[in-house]
Design an enzyme around this catalytic site. Structure first.
Site, short mmCIF file in Angstrom:
data_model
loop_
_atom_site.label_atom_id
_atom_site.label_comp_id
_atom_site.label_asym_id
_atom_site.label_seq_id
_atom_site.Cartn_x
_atom_site.Cartn_y
_atom_site.Cartn_z
N ASP A 29 0.73 -1.29 -0.17
CA ASP A 29 0.08 0.05 -0.12
C ASP A 29 0.63 1.26 -0.14
O ASP A 29 1.87 1.23 0.44
CB ASP A 29 -0.95 0.00 1.41
CG ASP A 29 -1.93 1.09 1.08
OD1 ASP A 29 -2.35 1.41 -0.10
OD2 ASP A 29 -2.72 1.15 2.26
N ASN A 31 1.53 3.29 -2.88
CA ASN A 31 2.07 3.78 -4.21
C ASN A 31 1.67 5.15 -4.46
O ASN A 31 2.34 6.14 -4.87
CB ASN A 31 1.62 2.91 -5.29
CG ASN A 31 2.36 1.41 -5.16
OD1 ASN A 31 3.02 1.21 -4.21
ND2 ASN A 31 1.88 0.41 -5.91
N HIS A 46 2.96 3.36 -8.92
CA HIS A 46 2.94 1.92 -9.15
C HIS A 46 4.04 1.45 -9.72
O HIS A 46 4.58 0.26 -9.46
CB HIS A 46 1.65 1.72 -9.94
CG HIS A 46 0.21 2.06 -9.29
ND1 HIS A 46 0.13 1.53 -7.97
CD2 HIS A 46 -0.90 2.82 -9.69
CE1 HIS A 46 -1.17 2.10 -7.61
NE2 HIS A 46 -1.51 2.67 -8.68
N SER A 74 -7.33 -5.59 -5.81
CA SER A 74 -8.32 -5.89 -5.12
C SER A 74 -9.48 -5.89 -6.01
O SER A 74 -9.41 -5.07 -6.88
CB SER A 74 -8.57 -5.31 -3.88
OG SER A 74 -8.93 -3.90 -4.12
N LEU A 140 10.62 -20.91 -4.71
CA LEU A 140 9.55 -19.90 -4.01
C LEU A 140 8.42 -19.95 -4.77
O LEU A 140 8.45 -20.04 -6.05
CB LEU A 140 10.40 -18.71 -4.14
CG LEU A 140 9.28 -17.48 -3.76
CD1 LEU A 140 9.09 -17.38 -2.20
CD2 LEU A 140 10.24 -15.98 -3.96
N ARG A 197 2.04 -5.14 6.05
CA ARG A 197 1.34 -3.88 5.33
C ARG A 197 1.89 -2.69 5.55
O ARG A 197 2.31 -2.36 6.55
CB ARG A 197 -0.32 -3.80 6.05
CG ARG A 197 -0.92 -2.71 5.19
CD ARG A 197 -2.39 -2.53 5.57
NE ARG A 197 -3.07 -1.70 4.49
CZ ARG A 197 -4.14 -1.63 4.00
NH1 ARG A 197 -5.06 -2.65 4.45
NH2 ARG A 197 -4.60 -1.07 3.15
N ARG A 203 -5.43 -1.96 8.50
CA ARG A 203 -6.78 -2.95 8.16
C ARG A 203 -6.07 -4.18 7.49
O ARG A 203 -5.54 -4.08 6.86
CB ARG A 203 -7.85 -2.09 7.71
CG ARG A 203 -7.64 -1.09 7.22
CD ARG A 203 -8.71 -0.47 6.32
NE ARG A 203 -8.02 0.35 5.33
CZ ARG A 203 -7.70 1.82 5.57
NH1 ARG A 203 -8.09 2.35 6.56
NH2 ARG A 203 -7.06 2.34 4.44
N SER A 205 -8.30 -5.19 4.83
CA SER A 205 -8.74 -4.93 3.60
C SER A 205 -9.13 -6.15 2.54
O SER A 205 -8.89 -6.09 1.38
CB SER A 205 -7.80 -4.14 2.64
OG SER A 205 -7.51 -2.84 3.30
N GLU A 216 0.97 -13.28 12.24
CA GLU A 216 1.51 -12.18 13.05
C GLU A 216 1.76 -11.05 11.85
O GLU A 216 1.71 -11.45 10.67
CB GLU A 216 3.08 -12.55 13.24
CG GLU A 216 3.16 -13.53 14.31
CD GLU A 216 2.97 -13.09 15.72
OE1 GLU A 216 2.74 -11.98 15.85
OE2 GLU A 216 2.21 -13.91 16.37
#
Ligand code: FPP
Length: 263
Positions: A29, A31, A46, A74, A140, A197, A203, A205, A216
């Site tokens: 979050d 950008n 972005h 999202s 990964l 975050r 939050r 979201s 965690e």
């Protein structure tokens, strides 16, 4: 310039390579604010955010994190101005096409969760190629959440389970937490150990709501375009400084190790 941490140098940085989170999830979050604060268009933020994605994927691979999940777009993001959505889609497609070789070289497997059918056809195609090409990689697993809504993911799981009951393949009494977990987009992926975050918002979201029950959470004021190796190391240090109890009582490190293995 910062030296990238190899596994050996992790201990020097105060991180125990044996206790790394197996799965790190990130809500990327800030950008837009990063760009606007510098007098640029949001899309420039972005673009810089894409560089952070590259850096964090690379570092996760290098230090041996097994799963990295990134909230890239999202379901709610469809409500942004059309030009921003278009630019984000273009950025995503470019990322997928330019990074494929590196993913293969670095043994990175790509997965996608979310309502992919809503994405533009060319992005869907690029995703399909990347997912298909990297499917046997083991180093990964990077999961991109695109057009993603955790509530919708849960609703879709309920629909799947209801159909199994309707067909007589399952009785309601048999529905367990595992039944639900296996019906989510993240089936087969362990729950995140650490959720990061950026940009200081506190939050979830609508991200991985089922999966983060015991995760965690690390929140940093740093905006995503500035979230690079040093910040990631700090998140890992703080993760390791916490005692994870999973609702139980923990008596020392041996118990902690047992709990980790059981979860
Ligand atoms: C949140 O910042 C970020 C997004 C909505 C998109 C995330 C996209 C990227 C990091 C770039 C491309 C992704 C990949 C996987 C290559 P924001 O716009 O909500 O920031 P703000 O809260 O400051 O407005």
């Amino acid at each position: 310039m910062m030296v990238k941490p190899s596994c050996a140098s992790l201990s020097i940085q105060g991180i125990d390579p044996a206790r790394l989170p197996r799965h790190v999830a990130i809500i990327m979050d800030g950008n837009g604010r990063w760009a606007q604060g510098r007098g640029f268009e949001r899309i420039y933020g972005h673009r810089r955010g894409k560089d952070s994605v590259k850096a964090i994927v690379e570092m996760s691979r290098e230090i041996g994190i097994q799963y990295l999940s990134l909230y890239a777009f999202s379901e709610e993001n469809w409500g942004r101005p059309a030009a921003e959505v278009k630019a984000l889609m273009r950025l995503l497609k470019r990322y997928l096409t330019t990074e494929l070789d590196r993913m293969m070289k670095n043994d990175v497997r790509l997965l996608v969760i979310g309502n992919v059918k809503k994405l533009p056809a060319d992005v869907q195609k690029a995703l399909k190629v990347s997912v298909e090409t990297t499917r046997r990689n083991k180093g990964l697993t990077v999961t991109l959440a695109l057009s993603y809504s955790a509530r919708e993911e849960i609703a879709a799981a309920v629909r799947t389970i209801a159909k199994q009951v309707e067909r007589g393949e399952l009785v309601p009494e048999e529905i367990s937490e595992a039944t639900i977990a296996q019906s989510l987009g993240t089936a087969g992926i362990p729950d995140p150990d650490l959720l990061i975050r950026t940009s200081g918002e506190v939050r979830l979201s609508n991200f991985l709501l089922w999966q983060v029950a015991y995760t965690e959470i690390y929140i940093t004021e740093t905006l995503w375009p500035d979230f690079r190796e040093a910040e990631f190391l700090e998140a890992l240090r703080q993760f390791q400084a916490r005692e994870r109890r999973f609702g139980r009582v923990v008596d020392g490190r041996a118990d902690q190790a047992r709990l980790r293995a059981a979860n």
